[in-house]
Motif scaffolding. Structure first.
Motif, PDB file in Angstrom:
ATOM      1  N   LEU A 707       1.609 -35.488  10.075  1.00 12.32           N
ATOM      2  CA  LEU A 707       0.475 -36.407   9.945  1.00 12.32           C
ATOM      3  C   LEU A 707       0.945 -37.761   9.414  1.00 12.32           C
ATOM      4  O   LEU A 707       0.419 -38.811   9.809  1.00 12.32           O
ATOM      5  CB  LEU A 707      -0.589 -35.824   9.025  1.00 12.32           C
ATOM      6  CG  LEU A 707      -1.308 -34.553   9.478  1.00 12.32           C
ATOM      7  CD1 LEU A 707      -2.522 -34.280   8.595  1.00 12.32           C
ATOM      8  CD2 LEU A 707      -1.749 -34.631  10.931  1.00 12.32           C
ATOM      9  N   MET A 711       0.835 -41.589  11.239  1.00 12.51           N
ATOM     10  CA  MET A 711       0.289 -42.807  10.650  1.00 12.51           C
ATOM     11  C   MET A 711       1.188 -44.019  10.869  1.00 12.51           C
ATOM     12  O   MET A 711       0.735 -45.168  10.772  1.00 12.51           O
ATOM     13  CB  MET A 711       0.065 -42.604   9.141  1.00 12.51           C
ATOM     14  CG  MET A 711      -1.062 -41.619   8.822  1.00 12.51           C
ATOM     15  SD  MET A 711      -1.097 -41.146   7.074  1.00 12.51           S
ATOM     16  CE  MET A 711      -1.365 -42.744   6.301  1.00 12.51           C
ATOM     17  N   THR A 725      -0.266 -35.273  15.506  1.00 12.58           N
ATOM     18  CA  THR A 725      -1.407 -34.731  14.771  1.00 12.58           C
ATOM     19  C   THR A 725      -1.783 -33.352  15.294  1.00 12.58           C
ATOM     20  O   THR A 725      -2.134 -32.443  14.524  1.00 12.58           O
ATOM     21  CB  THR A 725      -2.603 -35.691  14.866  1.00 12.58           C
ATOM     22  OG1 THR A 725      -2.193 -36.997  14.466  1.00 12.58           O
ATOM     23  CG2 THR A 725      -3.743 -35.237  13.977  1.00 12.58           C
ATOM     24  N   ASN A 743      -7.938 -32.776   7.522  1.00 18.05           N
ATOM     25  CA  ASN A 743      -7.247 -34.058   7.673  1.00 18.05           C
ATOM     26  C   ASN A 743      -6.771 -34.254   9.108  1.00 18.05           C
ATOM     27  O   ASN A 743      -6.882 -35.345   9.684  1.00 18.05           O
ATOM     28  CB  ASN A 743      -6.052 -34.132   6.724  1.00 18.05           C
ATOM     29  CG  ASN A 743      -6.417 -34.722   5.371  1.00 18.05           C
ATOM     30  OD1 ASN A 743      -7.210 -35.652   5.303  1.00 18.05           O
ATOM     31  ND2 ASN A 743      -5.835 -34.190   4.306  1.00 18.05           N
ATOM     32  N   GLY A 747      -7.905 -37.032  11.912  1.00 15.86           N
ATOM     33  CA  GLY A 747      -6.954 -37.887  12.604  1.00 15.86           C
ATOM     34  C   GLY A 747      -7.103 -37.818  14.118  1.00 15.86           C
ATOM     35  O   GLY A 747      -7.001 -38.833  14.812  1.00 15.86           O
TER      36      GLY A 747
END
Length: 871
Positions: A707, A711, A725, A743, A747
């Motif tokens: 993750l 980003m 992701t 999370n 995403g």
């Protein structure tokens, strides 16, 4: 005596001797209400018809009115009388709540008046006359409310008024009286910077919507607040301050620019600079800035130009979001911030020209005073060398500390003490404090004791003379205070908290507090702010020389244990979603502070930030990595990106010596974040890839790394971010990590929205919303509503998008994230604009503009969206 009361607020009723008649939404009630509004005045039959039945009454309106009047007389005998061509109610107007309200307002009793208002007047009567009357009363009510606010402001109820005035300001964004009251309330509750920002918001609204400037009273208020909000960072003026008249005159005459005060340690450079700065403060109404650069501290940890710039920009209320990462950009931003300001800047204890040059604004009205032990020479600076105090001034300084009568009684002893203190203000202050604490002690005896220490003195070494004076003062300390003084020389940073000092000494907090007070009375320690203690760097050097080998290691370990373990407590409260690292038991005598709120944790972490950074190179591997873990989130959110990177590099080096796979993986993730923040994306990716390898066999750890890699992907690589992701989601599902799954799903919803796959975005958002709600995670829900809004907007479903962005803004507000709340309102405005509703779009953008201003965020894009509305 019969008591009578009538109400027209919120419906018409009559109370006669305690018996209440509620008329409700009846014609009889409407008729009574009309007559009561005009209590004591004659109302014609035609006026009654118009006011009760409206502009288009039925054919038999007058006959109907006569019937109702008859019934009203029967219900309330003696109340309504015929008077010529009309009717009148015979009551004292003060028996009617509406008229009593007006009477109380005129008498200045606004609190009592407002308590009467339980609803709109004649709320059940729907005629043009009633509507007009209600509109007129709304203006009366607002004026009364604002008068009452003025009364409460005069009673210092500023903080309590802020929420009420914020809501009123949202309803009346162009009302300058409301704006002024909110600004006063914010300022009076200690939130002057917010008050100034609100003025800027109102000023922008007036310009955008009316093409007008703020009124004179509002502009005058702004000028007053601007002065009140100017930074006032100078330390307390030195007391007593003696002599230096020629140098003060030179400082007075020096043209605006840069002055460098140079001289040996302890000669009084800082005292001179601070004394003059206080004396000249009125010349610099836009503020006085002060930074101790720690150029000659015993730890060698001088403040970097970048850190000094961040402190200066923060004092000037420059938002962190606007601060560039590079030194040149920060210097330019400081010049911009000071371009039109008359500001004094004191840069104390500088090392060299390279340290101060980036901090010099070089603006016409900014004046800089630098102190240094070396003859540094910034371009176009005026030099002011500072020598020893002249003998007369040195005698006066000592006399002011021990008492002039005592000094006059023993003039020879005064001369001896002055000579053996080498006419250095620091030495005289320490010796004077020793004498002042024992007024019965002959001054000649003090002089003789100093003479016994002459073997330590060296005519060519001022520090040696100071060491003699310090040695004499330390002899007067209690053994416990002397031990604490020795230990304070080991502190890595420039200051220490009460709990830190207690841990350093291995003593209880109350006992430590008493010993610190003893050191302060001996002038060996200062408390520049409540609960934090420091001393002159020469004193710290001397204390470190005294420290016994047998106590050094244990004392420093206790202090570092306090910093490491307390920082973990703060880090857990600051970011509750992070998994707490394993911590060792504290050493005996260590104080570990606990925290209850996010604000408490943030305050401690930022207060101790310099000390924590200074401590990291001295800690055990476990202590160093725990401090690094604790600092990672707060340094990132507070935009201390260089310290974020440095702390994680030190933590990583520490973890290389430990058998802690999870800690290593977490630190590599934090290191990747720090590298990304300073633009070193390739190195950030390499750190995260290494973290992925470290977490081999740990699916949750690897998922978290994936993750974070996602980003780093720019907008043109969103499909690649989605792939990372998805892999992370699969791993989180494999190990049953619900928080990680949420999370990852968030995403994915964001990523699909970015590339226009709106159906998939909605599918993942709806799936994750169930998880966030079950966890009670407000920010997660806010982000999910935002993702839904993006998807619905992309599909052209404007009503659903507006609802989603509204819910997103509400949740971001609950979660305390003002920047993201502002972004949600901007998206809400975009949605209304896409739906063709310019008025609602404008309203949402204006709310976003206000939130941007309150958060100190740039808003050029928003202003551009509002610009066409002025055409």
């Amino acid at each position: 005596m019969i008591t009578v009361r009538f109400t027209v607020f919120g419906g018409v009723s009559a109370r006669v001797d305690g018996r209440v008649t509620e008329f409700g939404a009846t014609r009889l009630g409407a008729l009574l209400g009309v007559l009561l509004v005009g209590a004591g005045e004659v109302v014609t039959a035609d006026e009654l018809v118009e006011r009760v039945l409206g502009d288009a009454p039925p054919a038999r309106a007058r006959a109907m009115m006569r019937t109702w009047l008859t019934r009203l007389r029967q219900t309330l005998p003696g109340l309504v009388e015929r008077d010529g061509a009309g009717y009148v109610v015979r009551v004292d107007p003060l028996e009617v709540d509406l008229h009593l309200f007006r009477h109380l307002v005129r008498a200045g009793r606004t609190a009592e008046a407002l308590a009467l208002v339980t609803g709109e007047p004649l709320s059940t009567l729907d005629t043009p006359w009633a509507a007009q009357h209600r509109a007129g009363f709304a203006a009366e009510l607002l004026a009364a409310r604002l008068d009452h606010v003025d009364d409460r402001l005069a009673r210092d109820e500023h903080a309590a008024l802020v929420p009420e005035l914020r809501a009123l300001a949202e309803q009346r964004p162009l009302d300058e009286r409301v704006a002024a009251q909110l600004i006063e309330a914010l300022h009076g509750s200690g939130r002057t910077q917010e008050a100034v920002r609100h003025f800027e918001v109102v000023k922008a609204r007036l310009a955008d919507e009316l093409g007008a400037e703020p009124s004179r009273p509002l502009a005058a208020l702004h000028r007053r607040l601007r002065s009140a909000s100017a930074p006032r960072q100078l330390p307390a003026p030195p007391k007593p301050f003696t002599g230096r008249a020629p140098e003060l005159a030179q400082l007075d005459r020096a043209p605006t620019g840069v002055v460098v005060i140079t001289g040996t340690g302890g000669v009084g450079k800082t005292s001179l600079a601070v004394h003059w700065a206080h004396r000249a403060a009125d010349r610099f109404p836009d503020g006085q800035l002060f930074v101790n650069l720690h150029g000659f501290g015993p730890s060698g940890a001088a403040v970097s130009p970048g850190d000094a710039l961040l402190r200066l920009l923060s004092a000037l209320d420059v938002p962190r979001a606007k601060v560039p990462h590079d030194l040149a950009g920060q210097s330019e931003l400081l010049r911009d911030a000071l371009a039109d300001k008359r500001v004094l800047m004191v840069l104390d204890n500088a090392t060299d020209t390279d340290q101060v040059e980036p901090l010099l604004p070089r603006t016409p009205n900014a004046h800089v005073v630098i102190t240094s032990r070396t003859a540094i020479k910034p371009a176009h600076a005026h030099s002011l060398p500072l020598g020893l105090l002249p003998p007369d001034d040195a005698r006066e300084l000592l006399a002011s500390r021990i008492g002039h009568d005592r000094a006059r009684a023993e003039p020879e002893a005064v001369d001896t003490v002055v000579r053996r203190c080498a006419r250095l203000p620091l030495a005289l202050a320490v010796a004077g404090a020793r004498a002042a604490t024992q007024p019965e002690f002959p001054l000649a005896a003090l002089a003789d004791e100093l003479a016994d220490l002459d073997a330590f003195a060296d005519d060519d070494d001022v520090t040696a003379d100071l060491r003699s004076v310090f040695s004499h003062s330390c002899k007067a300390l209690s053994p416990a205070a002397l031990r604490l003084f020795r230990l304070l020389g080991l502190v890595p940073g420039s200051d220490i908290s009460l709990a830190g000092a207690a841990s350093l000494a291995g003593l209880a907090v109350p006992e430590t507090e008493a010993l610190l007070a003893e050191l302060a009375r001996a002038n060996l320690l200062d408390e520049p702010e409540t609960g934090r203690f420091t001393c002159h760097d020469l004193l710290r050097d001397y204390a470190a020389e005294l420290a016994l080998d047998s106590e050094r290691d244990e004392a420093l370990h206790r202090l570092l244990d306090h910093l490491a373990l307390t920082s973990v407590e703060a880090g857990v409260v600051f970011t509750p979603s992070r998994r707490r690292p394993a911590t060792p038991e504290p050493a005996t005598g260590v104080v570990v502070t606990r925290f209850h709120t996010h604000e408490e944790a943030l305050t401690w972490l930022m207060s101790e930030h310099p000390a924590l950074m200074a401590a990291m190179p001295h800690g055990t591997p476990a202590q160093t990595w725990l401090i690094g873990w604790s600092l990672a989130d707060v340094l990132d959110r507070q935009a201390h990106y260089r310290d974020l990177l440095t702390s994680q590099q030190l933590a990583l080096a520490a973890l290389e010596q430990l058998d802690d796979t999870d800690g290593l993986g977490r630190t590599l993730i934090n290191l990747g974040r720090g590298l990304a923040r300073v633009g070193r994306l390739d190195e950030a990716t390499a750190a995260l890839e290494r973290a992925f390898d470290v977490y081999e066999g740990d699916p949750a750890g690897q998922a978290g790394v994936l993750l974070n890699i996602a980003m780093l992907c720019p907008d043109d690589r969103i499909p690649q971010a989605l792939e990372y992701t998805r892999r992370g989601l699969a791993l989180f599902e494999e190990c049953g990590d619900e928080y990680g799954q949420a999370n990852a799903l968030t995403g994915l919803a964001w990523g699909y929205g970015k590339i226009g796959e709106y159906g998939k975005a909605i599918e993942h958002a709806e799936r994750v919303m169930v998880k966030w709600r079950a966890m009670g995670h407000v920010i997660g829900q806010a982000e999910t509503w935002d993702n839904l809004g993006t998807a619905y907007l992309g599909l052209g479903e404007h009503e659903k998008a507006a609802e989603a962005f509204t819910r997103s803004a509400e949740h971001f507000r609950l979660g305390g994230d003002r920047p993201l709340e502002a972004a949600a309102y901007e998206e809400l405005g975009d949605t209304h604009a896409a739906a063709g509703d310019a008025e609602l779009a404008r309203e949402a953008w204006q709310t976003s503009l206000r939130l941007h201003a309150e958060a100190g965020l740039p808003a050029e894009r928003l202003r551009a969206k509002l610009q066409p509305e002025r055409q």
